[in-house]
Enzyme design. Sequence first.
Site, PDB file in Angstrom:
ATOM      1  N   SER A 167       0.795  -1.242   0.000  1.00 49.41           N
ATOM      2  CA  SER A 167       0.000   0.000   0.000  1.00 49.41           C
ATOM      3  C   SER A 167       0.821   1.283   0.000  1.00 49.41           C
ATOM      4  O   SER A 167       0.254   2.361  -0.195  1.00 49.41           O
ATOM      5  CB  SER A 167      -0.938   0.016   1.204  1.00 49.41           C
ATOM      6  OG  SER A 167      -2.036  -0.813   0.936  1.00 49.41           O
ATOM      7  N   LYS A 224       0.489   3.399  -2.968  1.00 46.47           N
ATOM      8  CA  LYS A 224      -0.670   4.291  -3.136  1.00 46.47           C
ATOM      9  C   LYS A 224      -0.262   5.767  -3.083  1.00 46.47           C
ATOM     10  O   LYS A 224      -0.995   6.630  -3.563  1.00 46.47           O
ATOM     11  CB  LYS A 224      -1.734   3.973  -2.079  1.00 46.47           C
ATOM     12  CG  LYS A 224      -2.333   2.562  -2.242  1.00 46.47           C
ATOM     13  CD  LYS A 224      -3.199   2.143  -1.064  1.00 46.47           C
ATOM     14  CE  LYS A 224      -3.693   0.708  -1.210  1.00 46.47           C
ATOM     15  NZ  LYS A 224      -4.418   0.225  -0.012  1.00 46.47           N
ATOM     16  N   TYR A 277      -3.314  -2.387 -10.506  1.00 49.71           N
ATOM     17  CA  TYR A 277      -3.289  -2.251  -9.034  1.00 49.71           C
ATOM     18  C   TYR A 277      -2.445  -3.366  -8.395  1.00 49.71           C
ATOM     19  O   TYR A 277      -1.603  -3.107  -7.537  1.00 49.71           O
ATOM     20  CB  TYR A 277      -4.716  -2.256  -8.493  1.00 49.71           C
ATOM     21  CG  TYR A 277      -4.781  -2.275  -6.980  1.00 49.71           C
ATOM     22  CD1 TYR A 277      -4.590  -1.106  -6.233  1.00 49.71           C
ATOM     23  CD2 TYR A 277      -5.005  -3.458  -6.284  1.00 49.71           C
ATOM     24  CE1 TYR A 277      -4.632  -1.127  -4.847  1.00 49.71           C
ATOM     25  CE2 TYR A 277      -5.047  -3.490  -4.897  1.00 49.71           C
ATOM     26  CZ  TYR A 277      -4.865  -2.323  -4.183  1.00 49.71           C
ATOM     27  OH  TYR A 277      -4.895  -2.349  -2.811  1.00 49.71           O
ATOM     28  N   VAL A 284       1.152  -3.935   3.698  1.00 55.54           N
ATOM     29  CA  VAL A 284       1.152  -5.263   4.319  1.00 55.54           C
ATOM     30  C   VAL A 284       2.413  -6.085   4.000  1.00 55.54           C
ATOM     31  O   VAL A 284       2.596  -7.174   4.542  1.00 55.54           O
ATOM     32  CB  VAL A 284      -0.110  -6.108   3.983  1.00 55.54           C
ATOM     33  CG1 VAL A 284      -1.347  -5.532   4.620  1.00 55.54           C
ATOM     34  CG2 VAL A 284      -0.275  -6.296   2.491  1.00 55.54           C
TER      35      VAL A 284
HETATM   36  N1  GLN Z   1      -2.029  -5.275  -2.186  1.00 58.33           N
HETATM   37  C1  GLN Z   1      -2.647  -5.208  -0.901  1.00 58.33           C
HETATM   38  C2  GLN Z   1      -4.143  -5.414  -1.036  1.00 58.33           C
HETATM   39  O1  GLN Z   1      -4.703  -4.948  -1.965  1.00 58.33           O
HETATM   40  C3  GLN Z   1      -2.354  -3.873  -0.279  1.00 58.33           C
HETATM   41  C4  GLN Z   1      -2.956  -3.744   1.084  1.00 58.33           C
HETATM   42  C5  GLN Z   1      -2.045  -3.099   2.088  1.00 58.33           C
HETATM   43  O2  GLN Z   1      -0.843  -3.007   1.936  1.00 58.33           O
HETATM   44  N2  GLN Z   1      -2.625  -2.676   3.180  1.00 58.33           N
HETATM   45  O3  GLN Z   1      -4.755  -6.058  -0.248  1.00 58.33           O
END
Ligand code: GLN
Length: 306
Positions: free
Chosen positions: A63, A66, A190, A260
């Site tokens: 994430s 993002k 994504y 994550v």
């Molecule tokens: N690629 C992960 C997802 O879409 C990203 C989520 C995260 O890092 N919190 O679930």
Amino acid sequence: MLTQALLHDSLKYGKCFTSLGKSADYIPELARINKHRLGVCAVSCQGEILEEGDSRIPFTIQSISKLASLILAIRDLGAESLFQDKVGVEPTGDPFNSIIKLETKTRPFNPFINAGAITVASCIQGANSNEKFQRFLEFIRKLCHNCDITLNESVYQSEKATGDRNRALAYYLKASGILEGDVEECLDFYFKMCSVNVTAVDIACLGAVLANEGTCPFTKEKLIEPANAKAIRALMLTCGMYDGSGTFAMTVGFPAKSGVGGGITVSIAKQMGIGVYGPALDERGNSLGGIKILEYLSEKMECTLF
Ligand code: GLN
């Protein structure tokens, strides 16, 4: 002031907590990672680098990507139009992959929850997911000052094969008229942007660019408009740690964005970026050892926003 000794002590402190967390297991490839890894790096706005522990071990950005996709979408669509029509700027208090508010609100609450990030991904210009990803890759390499950043193919495939919850979010957004274009192309991009390999040093540099009003401390290239860097730091503070953002503001008090994969990037305006890596996560999907390192540093450096 941040010194090598302080960074060393913060890592030692963080290590006491890694056994309490677990690596993300909803993405099978991430479940296999050694959860005791821990590293930290700081990059100052003048370009000095301090690092300790597993700061050069690659992990997937997840994430934290993002941040980069948001900056690209702001460039492509303009901040006003993006935040007015596509995605809000308010915290949700819900988990990052929550679907619950999509039915009651037209736009996703913010660009950092998955629903918001998938919407933002759909706004990035490019004929297909490959073209979008090439633009993203070029940009993340600049933000991290590392031209060797590449896709982790096995994590990408693993996420693509198991990402049904994200698929559900994306199709719901399409049905509501928020997400335009081909849903699978958007999801493919994504999944790819979440699956690039970075290190704590890379994401510390990304934090430093945001801290340095958008200018890379090493090349002096302006990568983000200063007003946008400021807006993104504000969003990091209120939404960057998902439903842990309030607690993190109280205990650490820095704008931050987690992933994550175990990374957290921190941006302290006009001072530095900090990158931490620790794949043992808490129940909200944030790096447990990483948060502890940042708690330690924030207390000892006495430079929280509050
Ligand atoms: N690629 C992960 C997802 O879409 C990203 C989520 C995260 O890092 N919190 O679930």
